[in-house]
Structure formats: C-alpha cells, structure tokens
Design a protein around this motif. Structure first.
Motif, PDB file in Angstrom:
ATOM      1  N   THR A  83       0.855  -1.181   0.000  1.00 35.91           N
ATOM      2  CA  THR A  83       0.000   0.000   0.000  1.00 35.91           C
ATOM      3  C   THR A  83       0.896   1.238   0.000  1.00 35.91           C
ATOM      4  O   THR A  83       1.793   1.366   0.831  1.00 35.91           O
ATOM      5  CB  THR A  83      -0.929   0.018   1.214  1.00 35.91           C
ATOM      6  N   LYS A 121      -1.327  -1.289  -4.140  1.00 40.00           N
ATOM      7  CA  LYS A 121      -2.581  -0.606  -3.810  1.00 40.00           C
ATOM      8  C   LYS A 121      -2.339   0.880  -3.527  1.00 40.00           C
ATOM      9  O   LYS A 121      -1.631   1.228  -2.586  1.00 40.00           O
ATOM     10  CB  LYS A 121      -3.222  -1.256  -2.591  1.00 40.00           C
ATOM     11  N   HIS A 170      -3.982   2.349   7.241  1.00 35.71           N
ATOM     12  CA  HIS A 170      -4.061   1.528   6.027  1.00 35.71           C
ATOM     13  C   HIS A 170      -2.841   0.626   5.805  1.00 35.71           C
ATOM     14  O   HIS A 170      -2.779  -0.069   4.793  1.00 35.71           O
ATOM     15  CB  HIS A 170      -4.217   2.431   4.800  1.00 35.71           C
ATOM     16  N   CYS A 205       0.117   1.684   5.094  1.00 38.46           N
ATOM     17  CA  CYS A 205       0.871   2.290   3.991  1.00 38.46           C
ATOM     18  C   CYS A 205       2.360   2.311   4.324  1.00 38.46           C
ATOM     19  O   CYS A 205       2.766   2.797   5.389  1.00 38.46           O
ATOM     20  CB  CYS A 205       0.357   3.700   3.757  1.00 38.46           C
TER      21      CYS A 205
END
Length: 419
Positions: free
Chosen positions: A33, A65, A183, A185
């Motif tokens: 991500t 993503k 998330h 990330c």
C-alpha cells in the motif's frame, strides 16, 4: 517480467529513494500500500501532478494498492515556496477544489479489486485535533535545527516565512504516519521537490512507531534549457479541459523539443520501452516529420482527455494548415484551436472583409500589407485561396456561422470570430 522499480528506473522516473534494496524486496513480497498526495492550491491539477498520477498508476498495474490523498487541511496552508508566502484561500474555496481534484485523480486509477485505490482526505484526521495534542504527539519528534536546514526554509529566513508555512512539514509527515496506522501504507511517492517532506514522514514513523517505511521521488521535469516543463506562453497546462482545452493540451506536447521528446515518451506514456526505442531511431533519422512529438501528444491527450478528444485535436492541428477538412471539426475543438492561434473578434454589423480579418488576426501589419498578400496569392480563408480582398466574411465563408480560419502562406494561421 520486469520489476516495477526497474521499469521506473529505465523510464527515468526515480530521482531519489530510500534503501532501494529493501524497497525492492518489499514490492516483490506482495501487494504494497502506497500513497501520493495533492494539495488543492488551485482548481485543477497540472502536468507536473500528472507525472505523479501516472507513477501511481504504474505501481497499481504492478499489483500494488494506491491511496490518493487530497489535502483538505494542507491545502488550507500550502507548501512553502521559495518565491514567498502563499496567499491563503478560503475554506469554502479549498473545499470546492478538494472535490474537483478528487474527481480528477479518480479517472487515472482503478477502484475495484484487491488493489483498488482509496481516496483519502487529511482533513479527516486534523479537523478534530487539538493544538496541545498536535504539539505533544507530532511536534516533539521534529528537531528545529533540522527544520531550519531545509532548503526552502533557509532560503526564506531573510525574506521571512510564517510559522504556518514553517510548520507545513509536520502536517505532511503526520499524513504518512496516519496512513501507516490506518491503512498499513509503507511507501510514499512524490516529486523531488517534496523529498524533504517525504523523508520527514519516514523519520516520524520511525520515531513515533518504530516503523520502517519507504520513499521514492520522481525527478523535476524540465525543458532543454532547464526551465520547468508544463508552462506555455499562455500559462500553466492544466488537466481541466475548462482551463486548458484538449486542443491546447495536445499542442503543448506537439511542441516538445527534439532533445526532450523521447524522455517525455518514457515518463508520460505507457508505450513499451522497446517501441519507444524504435520511435527514437525514426525520430533521429527524420526529425522534421515530428513522429515522436505526434505520438507523444496523441498518447498523453488520450490518457487525460480520451481518444475522441485526442483524435479531434490531431484533426484540428492538420486542418488549420490545410491538411484536413475544417468542416469535420466539432465547433468546441475549432473554437479552442482558433483561440489558441490568437483569433480576433469582429462585429458582423461592421461587415468585416478579408482584409479586416488579416489585420485583426495579426497576420498583416496593415490593410495595404493584407491587400498585397491577397494579390500575391498567399491569403486563405478556411484553407481556400482568396482573390478578392474586399469580400465580406459572411454566409458560406463562416464555419458554424461564426468562425473563419485565416492563413497567410503555409505556416501563419489565425482566425476571427464574427459576432
């Protein structure tokens, strides 16, 4: 299959990166991500932002993503510029621009499937944040001496920089921390001018959560003389068709310099590198045909505005110079092309003549010069040679009852709008 880092490298899209080997390993291990952010400091994104969007798209196509962040809070402040303090826009204006830019970036990535993109807005985690919590949880991780050492800050110390802009790096860094927590990330991408902000986020995650994340920056895209790419005589090249028409957008790429066009093909298109190498060889052999520029303009205009608008812009570019049928152009495309060429406005009540059109459009310095151009056989209206300098522009001489394409010789083209 080529690793995405190798493809980015071969396309000249990596200016800086943290621990390249570790990033390669993470990207190889499975879907990662990552995020890229855009501040709504204008009503539209521009060509420089496009490079970031397309880089995000490349990573998504490689199986990762994307998080697309539109800065509803950072846009209220603006990243410091060396030129001086930014003018702050109203909250209402920034809110409107957030929606417009979110809509723009959404067109370039997929939102479905396991690697579907997610839109995020940093106002979501800053709107309710108290000053005390911000200073305790974020500010304590930022040594002031490092903040002062940032190039843009040090260059502004004498002329002056507000505490608001000085603190911008804390907000952007917090974005990375929040996306890491919310998330998972672990990669931020952006332009090389953002490298200080990006690496500050990497450091904040290390200090606050003992996390290890990555950063990657694309180079600043320039013209052959080193000036920033994406500016034309008429100003910034925007992605919004209401601010830069698809025809003007197409023309900005057609005008790419011979020494830079292959570089732009690698960076702004998804054409395979092998095919670009063939184009490069053809361009080197016959640069006058501008095959590389035409392919570049067609590809990027298709990406941003769609195949129909790209085809219309290409048709218009040829039709203005007598290589196509003007009557086949949609009126919006014709109008945009003529405005880009410097079309003048004339009143139908004045019964303007061909001489008037040549002078008003700037193709002749005077009425006598306009008459000479007609007499010498070098004046055209709608690609038809004219012989009567006093012929009134009306009726069948007008396209869509309004426009006339005026040309002198082979290369000097403009137009008039009769109203």
């Amino acid at each position: 299959m080529t690793h995405v880092l190798d493809d980015l490298d071969a396309r000249g899209l990596i200016a800086h990166s943290t621990d390249r080997d570790a990033l390669r390993a993470e990207l190889s291990a499975g879907p990662v991500t990552y995020y890229v952010g855009f501040d709504p400091t204008a009503p539209s994104l521009h060509i420089g932002n496009l490079l970031q969007i397309l880089t995000a798209r490349r990573l998504q196509l490689a199986g990762h993503k994307p998080l697309l962040l539109v800065g509803g809070s950072t846009g209220l402040i603006g990243d410091p510029k060396e030129a001086g303090e930014r003018i702050m826009n109203t909250k209402e204006t920034v809110g409107e621009w957030v929606e417009r830019i979110a809509s723009q970036v959404s067109r370039f990535v997929d939102f479905d499937g396991p690697t579907g993109a997610t839109l995020v807005n940093n106002l979501d985690w800053t709107a309710g944040l108290s000053t005390i919590d911000f200073l305790r949880d974020i500010g304590k991780h930022f040594p002031v001496n490092r903040m002062l050492a940032r190039d843009v800050v040090s260059s502004r110390l004498e002329s002056g920089i507000s505490y608001t802009e000085f603190s911008y790096v804390l907000l952007q860094s917090m974005d990375y921390l929040e996306l890491y927590r919310r998330h998972g990330c672990v990669l931020q991408t952006g332009g090389s001018d953002q490298w200080g902000n990006i690496t500050a986020g990497v450091e904040l995650i290390r200090r606050a959560d003992a996390g290890k994340v990555h950063a990657l920056a694309t180079p600043l895209i320039t013209k052959a003389d080193g000036t920033k790419f994406g500016k034309t005589e008429s100003g910034t090249v925007w992605l919004d068709p209401d601010l830069t028409s698809p025809y003007a957008f197409y023309q900005s790429w057609i005008q790419a310099e011979d020494s830079k066009v292959v570089e732009y093909l690698r960076q702004f298109t998804f054409i395979p590198l092998e095919e670009i190498a063939v184009l490069e060889a053809e361009h080197a052999e016959k640069p006058g045909l501008r095959l590389a520029q035409r392919r570049l303009a067609a590809e990027v205009t298709t990406i941003v505005h769609g195949a129909d608008e790209a085809a219309a812009a290409e048709l218009a570019a040829g039709a203005l110079f007598g290589r196509g049928e003007l009557g086949e152009l949609p009126e919006p495309t014709l109008a945009a092309a003529l405005r880009e060429a410097g079309a003048a406005d004339l009143s139908a009540a004045d019964r303007p003549t061909i001489v008037d059109a040549l002078v008003a459009s700037g193709l002749a310095d005077s009425k006598s010069a306009a008459r000479r151009a007609v007499a010498d056989g070098g004046a055209y209206v709608n690609n038809v040679r004219v012989t009567d300098p006093d012929q009134v522009l009306e009726g069948d001489l007008l396209l869509y009852s309004t426009w006339a394409v005026v040309r002198k010789g082979k290369r000097s083209v403009s137009g008039v709008r009769i109203s």
